[in-house]
Design a protein around this motif. Structure first.
Motif, PDB file in Angstrom:
ATOM      1  N   PHE A  55       0.836  -1.204   0.000  1.00 41.32           N
ATOM      2  CA  PHE A  55       0.000   0.000   0.000  1.00 41.32           C
ATOM      3  C   PHE A  55       0.869   1.252   0.000  1.00 41.32           C
ATOM      4  O   PHE A  55       0.648   2.184  -0.778  1.00 41.32           O
ATOM      5  N   ASN A  56       1.864   1.282   0.896  1.00 39.08           N
ATOM      6  CA  ASN A  56       2.743   2.449   0.991  1.00 39.08           C
ATOM      7  C   ASN A  56       3.992   2.322   0.136  1.00 39.08           C
ATOM      8  O   ASN A  56       4.799   3.260   0.071  1.00 39.08           O
ATOM      9  N   LYS A  57       4.174   1.163  -0.507  1.00 32.30           N
ATOM     10  CA  LYS A  57       5.315   0.908  -1.393  1.00 32.30           C
ATOM     11  C   LYS A  57       6.636   1.130  -0.664  1.00 32.30           C
ATOM     12  O   LYS A  57       7.529   1.849  -1.119  1.00 32.30           O
ATOM     13  N   THR A  58       6.759   0.459   0.484  1.00 34.22           N
ATOM     14  CA  THR A  58       7.974   0.589   1.288  1.00 34.22           C
ATOM     15  C   THR A  58       8.475  -0.778   1.723  1.00 34.22           C
ATOM     16  O   THR A  58       7.705  -1.743   1.821  1.00 34.22           O
ATOM     17  N   PHE A  59       9.783  -0.839   1.982  1.00 34.85           N
ATOM     18  CA  PHE A  59      10.414  -2.015   2.555  1.00 34.85           C
ATOM     19  C   PHE A  59      10.938  -1.664   3.940  1.00 34.85           C
ATOM     20  O   PHE A  59      11.404  -0.541   4.170  1.00 34.85           O
ATOM     21  N   THR A  60      10.870  -2.632   4.855  1.00 29.78           N
ATOM     22  CA  THR A  60      11.386  -2.420   6.212  1.00 29.78           C
ATOM     23  C   THR A  60      12.252  -3.605   6.609  1.00 29.78           C
ATOM     24  O   THR A  60      11.901  -4.767   6.338  1.00 29.78           O
ATOM     25  N   GLU A  61      13.383  -3.315   7.239  1.00 26.68           N
ATOM     26  CA  GLU A  61      14.259  -4.366   7.755  1.00 26.68           C
ATOM     27  C   GLU A  61      14.336  -4.258   9.270  1.00 26.68           C
ATOM     28  O   GLU A  61      14.580  -3.178   9.803  1.00 26.68           O
ATOM     29  N   VAL A  62      14.112  -5.377   9.952  1.00 28.79           N
ATOM     30  CA  VAL A  62      14.171  -5.405  11.412  1.00 28.79           C
ATOM     31  C   VAL A  62      15.067  -6.565  11.825  1.00 28.79           C
ATOM     32  O   VAL A  62      14.901  -7.691  11.338  1.00 28.79           O
ATOM     33  N   ASP A  63      16.015  -6.304  12.728  1.00 29.84           N
ATOM     34  CA  ASP A  63      16.945  -7.322  13.189  1.00 29.84           C
ATOM     35  C   ASP A  63      16.493  -7.927  14.517  1.00 29.84           C
ATOM     36  O   ASP A  63      15.938  -7.244  15.376  1.00 29.84           O
ATOM     37  N   PHE A  64      16.783  -9.224  14.657  1.00 31.82           N
ATOM     38  CA  PHE A  64      16.488  -9.947  15.891  1.00 31.82           C
ATOM     39  C   PHE A  64      17.801 -10.357  16.542  1.00 31.82           C
ATOM     40  O   PHE A  64      18.668 -10.947  15.890  1.00 31.82           O
ATOM     41  N   ASP A  65      17.961 -10.054  17.823  1.00 33.68           N
ATOM     42  CA  ASP A  65      19.150 -10.408  18.591  1.00 33.68           C
ATOM     43  C   ASP A  65      18.687 -11.181  19.830  1.00 33.68           C
ATOM     44  O   ASP A  65      17.974 -10.642  20.675  1.00 33.68           O
ATOM     45  N   TYR A  66      19.079 -12.433  19.931  1.00 33.09           N
ATOM     46  CA  TYR A  66      18.645 -13.302  21.030  1.00 33.09           C
ATOM     47  C   TYR A  66      18.937 -12.672  22.381  1.00 33.09           C
ATOM     48  O   TYR A  66      18.078 -12.690  23.287  1.00 33.09           O
ATOM     49  N   ASN A  67      20.123 -12.104  22.566  1.00 32.73           N
ATOM     50  CA  ASN A  67      20.512 -11.555  23.859  1.00 32.73           C
ATOM     51  C   ASN A  67      19.624 -10.387  24.277  1.00 32.73           C
ATOM     52  O   ASN A  67      19.367 -10.188  25.467  1.00 32.73           O
TER      53      ASN A  67
END
Length: 477
Positions: free
Chosen positions: A284-296
């Motif tokens: 809809f907004n024509k965007t990409f998002t990157e989110v990182d996961f860190d176990y600690n």
């Protein structure tokens, strides 16, 4: 009434096969009591299995296969429990829910006048799951959707225990089987009271349950759930009949155990337990998002099996110690190792929320795989008081020279609270004994692994390797 005069004693009522045929056209189903034919039987429970199941081995000199006949469309009725308890497996017609006989296996002669074979049975809802499909739009909370599917599609009359989920959503089932759609929903669920994603749908003697790991570990206020039993290997025959505490001592004595797995760093690294990155696309907004996961970072936000002395969260006792792995990086910051892709499109349903996959997917996968790192199997005297989803304490011996100052003499890391992930109730009619085999899993330790700030990996390996061409090598051969 049978007394608990020895560990593994059990009560088993009549075992009836109920035919789909009526008896002489009288309008009542034909019934056959097979109680005296049974040599052994098993009942299986599992967090991953969805439905109760079992098998029963018969030594048959009555030709029951032809007399009923046994066709694979029968129900089986019996009541089984540990004496002195009110909790058991009630597969009776009047007060419980009979199981469905779906397979006959391993039929072979025992002698010229008798034969041995095994009947396999499962909850009737498992049969219904393969007879219907869900084609419907659901809106509201996911826990309510689960209840609707159980009632309307699986048509269960059993108790259903659901943990509340967060958010108001809308899903359309694409003409799939009920359990297929439940599997989709549970993976998209977020707990209302916890920082927990991903649920389990499973059946025990008490009915169906839909719960998250944290919901199994603790109450909604975060306080730990009670331990059902304290198991440990014990010296046998140290107490005699009538001694105070003998019954509990015997029931909680571990007859054998084995550690099925303790860790797998390669698999954890490859599958995103320690670190991952999720890339979402909003059409809809024509965007990409990157989110990182860190176990600690994420670990300390959640409730785990091992908490502090006050029943509060801990951040220092997970399966990944915090240490300098690669010039300031940790295993939790190597996010490119596992990448997820998901659609996170806004305005799909104006009045409903879209599942937040940036928070759901990495956390669900990490928690599920992390808790299955440490897996222990123990064999104990049988009890129908113990079920999948219960918490127990297991004391692992310390395999070292005796230290008089160490009174407990236990493994400091692996001793502690465990979640029962699978159970097999085995009953031998010949030995008149009930044995319980439990699979235990754990996501945290009593004592955390030590941390380390110094980089002991970088520039500590042999760096004198050379590069050769095949023709150069050939010249030396």
């Amino acid at each position: 009434m049978i007394k608990n005069d020895r560990p593994g004693v059990f009560e088993l009522g009549d075992v009836i096969l109920i035919s789909y045929r009526s008896f002489d056209g009288a309008g009542t189903p034909k019934r056959l009591d097979i109680r005296n034919l049974i040599t052994e039987f098993n009942i299986y429970e599992s967090l991953e299995g969805n439905f109760l199941s079992g098998d029963m081995t018969l030594l048959d000199a009555t030709n029951a296969i032809q007399e009923l006949p046994i066709t694979g469309f029968e129900r089986i009725e019996f009541f089984f429990r540990t004496p002195g308890t009110t909790k058991g497996f009630d597969f009776s017609v009047k007060s419980g829910h009979p199981m469905f006989v779906y397979s006959l296996k391993n039929r072979q002669p025992a002698n010229p006048r008798s034969q041995v074979y095994t009947l396999k049975f499962v909850s009737l809802e498992a049969i219904r799951n393969h007879q219907t499909r869900v084609t419907k739009a659901f809106s509201g909370t996911i826990d309510q959707m689960i209840v609707d599917i159980c009632k309307d599609s699986l048509k269960t009359k059993k108790d259903i225990l659901v943990e509340e989920t967060k958010g108001v959503h809308k899903f359309v089932s694409p003409r799939v089987k009920p359990m297929t759609f439940i599997d989709i929903l549970r993976k998209d669920s977020k707990a209302l009271y916890f920082e927990n994603t991903g649920f389990h749908f499973f059946e025990t003697a008490m009915g169906f349950q839909f719960k998250s790991y944290e919901g199994l570990f603790c109450r909604k206020d975060g306080s730990p759930r009670a331990i059902k039993a304290f198991y440990s290997p014990k010296i046998k025959n140290t107490m005699i009949s009538g001694d105070k505490g003998k019954e509990i001592y015997d029931l909680q004595s571990v007859e054998s155990f084995r550690i099925l797995s303790q860790f797998n760093t390669l698999a954890n690294t490859a599958n995103g337990v320690y670190a991952s990155r999720i890339i979402t696309h909003d059409a809809f907004n024509k965007t990409f998002t990157e989110v990182d996961f860190d176990y600690n970072i994420e670990y300390e936000k959640q409730n785990h099996l091992e908490q502090d002395a006050n029943g509060n969260k801990r951040g220092d006792n997970g399966i990944l110690p915090y240490f300098n792995y690669d010039q300031g990086d940790t295993f939790g910051t190597k996010n490119e190792g596992t990448i997820y892709y998901a659609s996170q499109t806004s305005k799909v349903h104006n009045d409903y929320e879209f599942p937040d996959y940036t928070d759901i997917i990495p956390k669900r996968v990490s928690q599920h795989l992390a808790i299955h790192n440490l897996k222990i199997e123990i064999t104990i005297p049988g009890s129908t008081e113990i079920n999948v989803g219960d918490l127990v304490h297991f004391s692992l011996p310390k395999y070292a020279a005796h230290n008089p100052s160490d009174l407990k003499d236990q493994d400091v890391y692996l001793t502690g609270r465990y979640l029962i992930s699978a159970a097999r109730h085995h009953v031998s009619a010949l030995n008149k004994r009930h044995t319980l085999v439990l699979e235990l899993i754990k996501d945290s330790f009593n004592i955390g692994y030590p941390d380390e700030n110094t980089d002991l990996f970088t520039n500590n390996e042999n760096d004198t390797g050379n590069i050769y061409t095949a023709t150069e090598v050939d010249g030396y051969v």
